[in-house]
Design an enzyme around this catalytic site. Structure first.
Site, PDB file in Angstrom:
ATOM      1  N   GLU A  21      -0.520  61.193 -57.687  1.00 33.63           N
ATOM      2  CA  GLU A  21      -0.676  62.392 -58.631  1.00 33.63           C
ATOM      3  C   GLU A  21      -2.071  62.635 -58.585  1.00 33.63           C
ATOM      4  O   GLU A  21      -2.847  62.359 -59.558  1.00 33.63           O
ATOM      5  CB  GLU A  21      -0.080  62.082 -59.886  1.00 33.63           C
ATOM      6  CG  GLU A  21       1.344  61.755 -59.841  1.00 33.63           C
ATOM      7  CD  GLU A  21       2.402  62.259 -60.908  1.00 33.63           C
ATOM      8  OE1 GLU A  21       3.101  62.671 -60.643  1.00 33.63           O
ATOM      9  OE2 GLU A  21       1.556  61.901 -62.233  1.00 33.63           O
ATOM     10  N   ASN A  47       9.637  63.756 -64.906  1.00 36.15           N
ATOM     11  CA  ASN A  47       8.979  63.210 -65.794  1.00 36.15           C
ATOM     12  C   ASN A  47       9.080  64.152 -67.028  1.00 36.15           C
ATOM     13  O   ASN A  47       8.100  65.281 -66.873  1.00 36.15           O
ATOM     14  CB  ASN A  47       7.722  62.789 -65.347  1.00 36.15           C
ATOM     15  CG  ASN A  47       6.542  62.449 -66.474  1.00 36.15           C
ATOM     16  OD1 ASN A  47       7.060  62.272 -67.729  1.00 36.15           O
ATOM     17  ND2 ASN A  47       5.351  62.557 -66.311  1.00 36.15           N
ATOM     18  N   HIS A  51       0.297  56.787 -65.835  1.00 31.96           N
ATOM     19  CA  HIS A  51       0.352  58.095 -65.665  1.00 31.96           C
ATOM     20  C   HIS A  51      -0.968  58.652 -66.063  1.00 31.96           C
ATOM     21  O   HIS A  51      -1.706  58.135 -67.117  1.00 31.96           O
ATOM     22  CB  HIS A  51       1.199  58.930 -66.545  1.00 31.96           C
ATOM     23  CG  HIS A  51       1.489  60.509 -66.135  1.00 31.96           C
ATOM     24  ND1 HIS A  51       0.519  61.409 -66.511  1.00 31.96           N
ATOM     25  CD2 HIS A  51       2.164  60.958 -65.281  1.00 31.96           C
ATOM     26  CE1 HIS A  51       0.854  62.513 -66.005  1.00 31.96           C
ATOM     27  NE2 HIS A  51       1.938  62.310 -65.065  1.00 31.96           N
ATOM     28  N   SER A  85       2.627  69.777 -59.781  1.00 32.26           N
ATOM     29  CA  SER A  85       3.135  71.090 -59.596  1.00 32.26           C
ATOM     30  C   SER A  85       4.190  70.950 -58.500  1.00 32.26           C
ATOM     31  O   SER A  85       4.040  71.894 -57.548  1.00 32.26           O
ATOM     32  CB  SER A  85       1.761  71.928 -59.323  1.00 32.26           C
ATOM     33  OG  SER A  85       1.060  71.860 -60.469  1.00 32.26           O
ATOM     34  N   LYS A  99       7.729  64.110 -69.975  1.00 33.09           N
ATOM     35  CA  LYS A  99       6.645  63.975 -70.660  1.00 33.09           C
ATOM     36  C   LYS A  99       7.124  64.066 -72.384  1.00 33.09           C
ATOM     37  O   LYS A  99       8.227  63.646 -72.688  1.00 33.09           O
ATOM     38  CB  LYS A  99       5.437  64.984 -70.466  1.00 33.09           C
ATOM     39  CG  LYS A  99       5.282  65.106 -69.273  1.00 33.09           C
ATOM     40  CD  LYS A  99       4.046  65.758 -68.594  1.00 33.09           C
ATOM     41  CE  LYS A  99       3.746  65.469 -67.226  1.00 33.09           C
ATOM     42  NZ  LYS A  99       2.491  66.156 -66.679  1.00 33.09           N
ATOM     43  N   GLY A 115       0.502  69.930 -63.694  1.00 35.62           N
ATOM     44  CA  GLY A 115       0.494  71.164 -64.543  1.00 35.62           C
ATOM     45  C   GLY A 115      -0.561  72.306 -64.527  1.00 35.62           C
ATOM     46  O   GLY A 115      -0.504  73.199 -65.466  1.00 35.62           O
ATOM     47  N   GLU A 175      -2.123  61.269 -67.551  1.00 37.77           N
ATOM     48  CA  GLU A 175      -2.290  61.475 -68.843  1.00 37.77           C
ATOM     49  C   GLU A 175      -2.432  60.343 -69.926  1.00 37.77           C
ATOM     50  O   GLU A 175      -3.456  60.392 -70.956  1.00 37.77           O
ATOM     51  CB  GLU A 175      -0.954  62.493 -69.321  1.00 37.77           C
ATOM     52  CG  GLU A 175      -1.237  63.737 -68.804  1.00 37.77           C
ATOM     53  CD  GLU A 175       0.104  64.676 -68.322  1.00 37.77           C
ATOM     54  OE1 GLU A 175       1.405  63.868 -69.130  1.00 37.77           O
ATOM     55  OE2 GLU A 175       0.140  65.324 -67.927  1.00 37.77           O
TER      56      GLU A 175
HETATM   57  P1  PGA Z   1       3.724  68.737 -63.201  1.00 37.49           P
HETATM   58  O1  PGA Z   1       3.487  67.118 -63.541  1.00 37.49           O
HETATM   59  O2  PGA Z   1       4.920  68.619 -62.098  1.00 37.49           O
HETATM   60  O3  PGA Z   1       4.105  69.410 -64.453  1.00 37.49           O
HETATM   61  O4  PGA Z   1       2.282  69.147 -62.339  1.00 37.49           O
HETATM   62  C1  PGA Z   1       3.549  66.079 -62.643  1.00 37.49           C
HETATM   63  C2  PGA Z   1       3.298  64.803 -63.373  1.00 37.49           C
HETATM   64  O5  PGA Z   1       2.493  64.871 -64.211  1.00 37.49           O
HETATM   65  O6  PGA Z   1       4.186  63.783 -63.198  1.00 37.49           O
END
Ligand code: PGA
Length: 248
Positions: free
Chosen positions: A166, A9, A94, A212, A11, A172, A96
């Site tokens: 998630e 992903n 997601h 992560s 983003k 992140g 976010e």
């Molecule tokens: P990350 O994000 O691996 O940077 O923690 C995962 C995601 O948001 O899909």
């Protein structure tokens, strides 16, 4: 046996020229993997990525879509549009988007239905906040999100659905859920799918872990009983790191 799926992903990262050069470098590194490899890229990169990934084993996905087919929705992109250029996957819900763009369980459900009716495979995200984890409601939260996302989706349509667990506190932040915790949460989601669709669907559904994921923890996470792969943010932006995750 469920296949393993590793989805990146990106983003809001990667300009088109960066996307092209990433895929060119990444292709030879993952060409022999038995795992399914997906890159979910920004809208602006979709077409370039699809062209560059042609005749490779890399699948391309979007990160969001609108539930209507067309109309007066300035700035939005529909499932029909994604399908028309050859996109196969789309991330829905997601955290976010739930957090910053007013995505709700209801819009997640509408988008899931629209994705499926346009022949796209939704990757539906669920996950609890740190507060919910600490007050012991994590399982209730993620199973409820799962149920609401899937409302009105048939057993046949479930064959094209991927779920992603998630935990928001792990995204992140560099904090990964332990493989045991992540596996237990994913088992809870699988049990909810069994309650809704029966054992066969629950045994077949692909459920990813995200938060992560890195080359150094991927193998441990992916070798648990219920984690079928990863949805990878930050680490999917680096060719070497992401190819190591794919081969983990
Ligand atoms: P990350 O994000 O691996 O940077 O923690 C995962 C995601 O948001 O899909």
């Amino acid at each position: 046996m469920r296949r393993k799926v590793i989805a990146g992903n990106w983003k809001m990262n990667m300009l088109p020229n960066e996307a092209i050069s990433f895929i060119e470098q990444f292709t030879p590194l993952v060409k022999d993997t038995k795992n399914e490899v997906i890159l979910c890229v920004p809208y602006i990169d979709l077409f370039y990525s699809l062209l560059t990934a042609q005749n490779t084993n890399i699948k391309i996905g979007a990160q969001n879509m609108h539930w209507e087919e067309k109309g007066a929705y300035t700035g939005e992109v529909s499932g029909q549009m994604l399908k028309a250029i050859g996109v196969e996957y789309v991330i829905i819900g997601h955290s976010e988007r739930r957090q910053y763009f007013a995505e709700t369980d209801e819009t997640v459900n509408k988008k899931t239905k629209a994705a499926l009716s346009n022949g796209l495979n939704p990757i539906i995200c669920v996950g609890e906040t740190l507060e919910q984890r600490e007050n012991g409601t994590a399982e209730e939260v993620i199973t409820k999100q799962t149920k609401l996302a899937l409302e009105g989706i048939s057993k046949e349509q479930m064959e094209n659905v991927i779920l992603a667990y998630e935990p928001i506190w792990a995204i992140g932040t560099g904090k990964t859920a332990t493989s045991e915790d992540a596996n237990n949460s994913i088992k809870a989601i699988r049990n909810k799918v069994e309650e809704l669709y029966g054992k066969e669907t629950a045994d077949e559904i692909i459920i990813l872990y995200g938060g992560s994921v890195k080359a150094e923890n991927a193998k441990e996470l992916f070798s648990t009983t219920d984690i079928d792969g990863g949805l990878v943010g930050g680490a999917s932006l680096k060719v070497d790191e992401f190819s190591k995750i794919v081969s983990a």
